[in-house]
Write an enzyme that holds these catalytic residues in place. Structure first.
Site, short mmCIF file in Angstrom:
data_model
loop_
_atom_site.label_atom_id
_atom_site.label_comp_id
_atom_site.label_asym_id
_atom_site.label_seq_id
_atom_site.Cartn_x
_atom_site.Cartn_y
_atom_site.Cartn_z
CD GLN A 92 -12.22 14.72 139.83
OE1 GLN A 92 -12.94 13.71 139.92
NE2 GLN A 92 -10.96 14.67 139.46
CG HIS A 98 -7.22 18.10 142.43
ND1 HIS A 98 -7.89 17.66 141.31
CD2 HIS A 98 -8.10 18.88 143.11
CE1 HIS A 98 -9.12 18.16 141.30
NE2 HIS A 98 -9.28 18.90 142.39
P1 AMP Z 1 -12.06 20.34 142.38
O1 AMP Z 1 -13.39 21.04 142.49
O2 AMP Z 1 -11.80 19.43 143.54
O3 AMP Z 1 -11.88 19.65 141.04
O4 AMP Z 1 -10.98 21.48 142.51
C1 AMP Z 1 -10.29 22.04 141.44
C2 AMP Z 1 -9.48 23.18 142.01
O5 AMP Z 1 -8.50 23.56 141.06
C3 AMP Z 1 -10.31 24.44 142.33
O6 AMP Z 1 -10.16 24.76 143.71
C4 AMP Z 1 -9.70 25.50 141.40
O7 AMP Z 1 -9.68 26.78 142.00
C5 AMP Z 1 -8.31 24.95 141.16
N1 AMP Z 1 -7.64 25.36 139.94
C6 AMP Z 1 -8.13 25.33 138.68
N2 AMP Z 1 -7.20 25.74 137.80
C7 AMP Z 1 -6.09 26.03 138.51
C8 AMP Z 1 -4.78 26.49 138.18
N3 AMP Z 1 -4.41 26.74 136.90
N4 AMP Z 1 -3.89 26.69 139.17
C9 AMP Z 1 -4.24 26.44 140.46
N5 AMP Z 1 -5.44 25.99 140.84
C10 AMP Z 1 -6.36 25.79 139.88
#
Ligand code: AMP
Ligand code: ZN
Length: 118
Positions: A92, A98
């Site tokens: 994460q 999310h």
């Molecule tokens: P995780 O690895 O499950 O924590 O996923 C975090 C996700 O958030 C990743 O797929 C990123 O590409 C996405 N992410 C990070 N910053 C943003 C942002 N400002 N808007 C949209 N997606 C984002």
């Protein structure tokens, strides 16, 4: 949690491409999509991860909205993957709960590689 980027997205302080919104939940497109459809669903209230005493009703809303996002994106019939990365071993990276909705292309069997990153 003003330093939390998804709290900032929820408040409109960071721009995002909104897919769905209601009083408690926001869905927006991932900034680095791993597939033709890659949408994130967050609670507007900050919870760090799935183990952060999240109310069951809110968890229900997040997954109900995941199904609605699939309809909005036109992938409810072709299929999609719903993923929650919770904690360090799950990699994460954003510590605001999310739900990923990923689809629009076939994915391989198995759960090892998240969204089958190329
Ligand atoms: P995780 O690895 O499950 O924590 O996923 C975090 C996700 O958030 C990743 O797929 C990123 O590409 C996405 N992410 C990070 N910053 C943003 C942002 N400002 N808007 C949209 N997606 C984002
Ligand atoms: Zn937050």
């Amino acid at each position: 949690m003003s330093e939390c980027i998804f709290c900032m997205v929820a408040k409109g302080e960071i721009p995002s491409r909104t897919v769905y919104e209601d009083d408690s939940v926001l869905a927006f497109d991932d900034i680095a999509p791993q597939a033709p459809v890659h949408t994130l669903i967050i609670p507007k209230t900050h919870y760090a991860d799935l183990s952060d005493d999240v109310p069951a009703a809110l968890l229900g809303s997040l997954f109900s909205v995941a199904a609605q996002v699939a309809v909005i994106k036109g992938i409810d019939k072709s299929g999609y993957r719903v993923i929650v990365n919770s904690g360090p071993d799950a990699c994460q990276t954003v510590h605001h709960l999310h739900v990923h909705v990923i689809g629009g292309r076939p994915m391989s069997h198995g759960m090892v590689n998240f969204a089958d990153r190329p």
